[in-house]
Design a protein around this motif. Structure first.
Motif, PDB file in Angstrom:
ATOM      1  N   ILE A  72       0.752  -1.200  -0.011  1.00 12.60           N
ATOM      2  CA  ILE A  72      -0.078   0.019   0.200  1.00 12.60           C
ATOM      3  C   ILE A  72       0.806   1.364   0.058  1.00 12.60           C
ATOM      4  N   LEU A  73       0.568   2.314  -0.889  1.00 13.03           N
ATOM      5  CA  LEU A  73       1.229   3.623  -1.091  1.00 13.03           C
ATOM      6  C   LEU A  73       1.427   4.203   0.204  1.00 13.03           C
ATOM      7  N   LYS A  74       0.140   4.601   0.805  1.00 16.10           N
ATOM      8  CA  LYS A  74       0.244   5.384   2.102  1.00 16.10           C
ATOM      9  C   LYS A  74      -1.008   4.679   2.808  1.00 16.10           C
ATOM     10  N   PRO A  75      -0.280   3.605   3.839  1.00 17.95           N
ATOM     11  CA  PRO A  75      -1.003   2.945   4.618  1.00 17.95           C
ATOM     12  C   PRO A  75      -1.987   3.407   5.928  1.00 17.95           C
ATOM     13  N   ALA A  76      -1.350   4.311   6.289  1.00 14.21           N
ATOM     14  CA  ALA A  76      -1.694   4.951   7.698  1.00 14.21           C
ATOM     15  C   ALA A  76      -3.310   5.396   7.777  1.00 14.21           C
ATOM     16  N   SER A  77      -3.883   4.784   8.587  1.00 21.48           N
ATOM     17  CA  SER A  77      -5.269   5.025   8.740  1.00 21.48           C
ATOM     18  C   SER A  77      -5.662   5.427   9.942  1.00 21.48           C
ATOM     19  N   VAL A 115      -7.328  -3.603   9.124  1.00 20.41           N
ATOM     20  CA  VAL A 115      -6.418  -4.584   8.427  1.00 20.41           C
ATOM     21  C   VAL A 115      -4.854  -4.348   8.956  1.00 20.41           C
ATOM     22  N   PRO A 116      -4.284  -5.374   9.533  1.00 20.11           N
ATOM     23  CA  PRO A 116      -2.973  -5.162   9.829  1.00 20.11           C
ATOM     24  C   PRO A 116      -2.043  -5.029   8.499  1.00 20.11           C
ATOM     25  N   TYR A 117      -0.812  -4.369   8.900  1.00 11.08           N
ATOM     26  CA  TYR A 117       0.071  -4.477   7.755  1.00 11.08           C
ATOM     27  C   TYR A 117       1.659  -4.313   8.034  1.00 11.08           C
ATOM     28  N   VAL A 118       2.451  -4.784   7.375  1.00 12.25           N
ATOM     29  CA  VAL A 118       3.677  -4.828   7.910  1.00 12.25           C
ATOM     30  C   VAL A 118       4.368  -3.738   6.929  1.00 12.25           C
ATOM     31  N   GLU A 119       5.347  -3.159   7.862  1.00 10.50           N
ATOM     32  CA  GLU A 119       6.389  -1.944   7.310  1.00 10.50           C
ATOM     33  C   GLU A 119       7.638  -2.333   7.841  1.00 10.50           C
ATOM     34  N   VAL A 120       8.585  -1.617   7.485  1.00 13.95           N
ATOM     35  CA  VAL A 120      10.163  -2.045   7.799  1.00 13.95           C
ATOM     36  C   VAL A 120      10.610  -1.811   9.000  1.00 13.95           C
ATOM     37  N   ARG A 121       9.945  -1.290   9.762  1.00 10.92           N
ATOM     38  CA  ARG A 121      10.065  -1.345  11.248  1.00 10.92           C
ATOM     39  C   ARG A 121       9.825  -2.728  11.851  1.00 10.92           C
ATOM     40  N   ASP A 122       8.875  -3.364  11.387  1.00 10.05           N
ATOM     41  CA  ASP A 122       8.259  -4.623  11.907  1.00 10.05           C
ATOM     42  C   ASP A 122       9.413  -5.722  11.672  1.00 10.05           C
ATOM     43  N   LEU A 123      10.261  -5.501  10.636  1.00 12.81           N
ATOM     44  CA  LEU A 123      11.138  -6.476  10.522  1.00 12.81           C
ATOM     45  C   LEU A 123      12.554  -6.492  11.050  1.00 12.81           C
ATOM     46  N   ARG A 154      -2.532  -0.661  11.472  1.00 13.76           N
ATOM     47  CA  ARG A 154      -3.768  -1.065  10.824  1.00 13.76           C
ATOM     48  C   ARG A 154      -3.980  -0.203   9.631  1.00 13.76           C
ATOM     49  N   THR A 155      -4.314  -0.549   8.711  1.00 12.94           N
ATOM     50  CA  THR A 155      -4.956   0.228   7.614  1.00 12.94           C
ATOM     51  C   THR A 155      -6.423  -0.091   7.448  1.00 12.94           C
ATOM     52  N   SER A 156      -6.768   1.042   6.379  1.00 12.70           N
ATOM     53  CA  SER A 156      -8.420   0.646   6.497  1.00 12.70           C
ATOM     54  C   SER A 156      -8.873  -0.473   5.528  1.00 12.70           C
ATOM     55  N   LYS A 157     -10.079  -0.831   5.379  1.00 16.27           N
ATOM     56  CA  LYS A 157     -10.415  -1.756   4.522  1.00 16.27           C
ATOM     57  C   LYS A 157     -10.580  -1.506   3.063  1.00 16.27           C
TER      58      LYS A 157
END
Length: 456
Positions: free
Chosen positions: A263-268, A273-281, A293-296
């Motif tokens: 997702i280009l701009k997932p912040a919501s 819906v959970p999403y994975v970003e770089v810091r999570d790795l 989380r991002t929007s449905k």
């Protein structure tokens, strides 16, 4: 304690900010500028990396560093990283000043020992005594110097200061030597972890690898959703004679669930819906509790990037060597634009692919293809051509087991070293707290109060 308490301002000849840049049209001098990067752990200054800069004579003569000066870190780090460390200038081999993120503090030699004040101010910083005068912006933290110099400092006589400094430096020098040994061993552990991964791949042999690789590539065929033939492996950095067949990353991943961004701009504000970003790795392990989380609606727009258990996710921007295997609990989650999803073909172990992503050979490949100035990254085309050694599933399993066991041993060593480092930090705090509370003469009788044994 019966020591008099005075403001820091009363103990200083001068307090002045560092240089801020060139003044055009004035006489200039070439000097060394000591920056925050020259301030090391424990308040030690290392000017060997200080940059040369031309500044006005007026700036230099009002800020010239000399032995006994203190330099205060008043800006830097990140929003969550407190500033306020203090360095002691012990020697100046050539004309030097401090940079504008620092404050020059010059103690009055007739009332306070520089070394005593240096130890006290660093102890105050480490114990959180300057937190109330700090502010944080988006990417930097600032300490208000005018409030800092109003700090109250307990000041014994000069003779008592010198006695305290002598005792503290005797103990702290040995404690610092122990901490340095811990830091060196932690650095060696990082190299050990890398060698564990590299050696496992370098030593693997598989007489059935060619047959398995040919069958795998034949089963995948040339199917590609966008009509592109899978990229050929870029093997330039792997050497001329390889002991195993190599395919591109695209050739060993699903032709339908293609290698792709999220997702280009997932912040919501109201995400479901959970999403994975770089810091999570960072830890190489994923869990739903820590994910944003991002929007449905956004998830539906990028439905092609949804995750399944057993996928591999890799960072492609910033820390682009991070990776993790997706656990079953994250089925249906999504990813950000700075993360790429890989879906291994049946027969290709997700953990095997993730470990290959951690090898020195792959890191060289990524660094070679990385683009960008402030934040570097790689694109999907680079990942499509990433070379992957293909061996049969049983050999893949042996490699994963060997690496997992080696990394587990390294992690146990790291945990032990981290305990020692925390214990050393606790000993340092206890020693300094006792000294500046006026209890240093009775320190040996009070060791049990801190639950630690002081270094002999």
């Amino acid at each position: 304690m019966t020591w008099p308490v005075v403001s820091l301002q009363e103990l200083l000849e001068t307090s002045i900010g560092g240089v801020w840049g060139k003044e055009p049209g004035v006489d200039e001098l070439d000097v060394r500028v000591w920056r925050v990067t020259e301030l090391k752990s424990g308040g030690r200054l290392d000017p060997s990396t200080a940059a040369h800069r031309s500044i006005s004579k007026r700036q230099y003569y009002s800020r010239a560093l000399r032995p006994g000066d203190l330099v205060l870190e008043k800006s830097g780090g990140g929003p969550a990283t407190p500033v306020g460390r203090v360095g002691l200038v012990t020697a100046v081999s050539e004309p030097s000043v401090c940079a504008n993120f620092m404050q020059l503090l010059r103690p009055r030699a007739e009332v306070v020992e520089s070394r005593f004040l240096h130890l006290y101010l660093n102890h105050l910083h480490a114990s959180g005594g300057t937190a109330h005068m700090q502010t944080a912006s988006t990417n930097i933290r600032n300490l208000k110097a005018s409030a800092y110099v109003e700090l109250e400092v307990p000041i014994p006589s000069l003779d008592e200061q010198r006695r305290i400094v002598a005792i503290l430096e005797d103990h702290l020098s040995r404690l610092d030597a122990a901490v340095l040994s811990i830091e060196l061993n932690l650095a060696r552990l990082d190299r050990l972890r890398q060698s564990v991964v590299d050696d496992a791949f370098a030593r693997m042999r598989d007489p059935k690898a060619r047959v398995f690789c040919d069958g795998l590539l034949e089963s995948r065929g040339l199917r590609q959703v966008r009509g592109k033939v899978p990229a050929r492996a870029d093997v330039e950095l792997l050497g001329d004679e390889l002991p195993w067949p190599v395919a591109s990353l695209e050739q060993v991943t699903d032709a339908e669930r293609v290698i792709r961004y999220g997702i280009l701009k997932p912040a919501s504000e109201r995400g479901d819906v959970p999403y994975v970003e770089v810091r999570d790795l960072r830890t190489r392990e994923l869990g739903s509790a820590s994910l944003k989380r991002t929007s449905k609606a956004l998830d539906q727009q990028f439905a092609g990037a949804r995750l399944r258990g057993g996928d591999v996710v890799v960072a492609v921007r910033g820390s682009f060597e991070r990776s993790a295997v997706v656990p079953a609990e994250l089925e249906g989650s999504n990813i950000s634009r700075d993360v790429v999803r890989l879906a291994p073909l049946p027969g290709m172990s997700a953990f095997y692919l993730r470990h290959w992503y951690e090898t020195s050979a792959n890191k060289r490949y990524l660094r070679r293809h990385a683009r960008g100035v402030a934040v570097r990254g790689v694109n999907v085309g680079t990942l499509r051509a990433l070379p992957v050694p293909v061996v049969s599933p049983d050999v893949q399993e042996k490699v994963v087991t060997q690496i997992s066991e080696g990394l587990a041993s390294a992690d146990r060593l790291r945990a032990s070293l981290e305990v020692s480092r925390r214990r050393a930090a606790g000993l340092r705090r206890a020693l300094l707290a006792a000294a500046f509370a006026g209890r240093l003469p009775n320190l040996s009788a009070e060791r049990s109060e801190y639950g630690e044994t002081m270094p002999e």
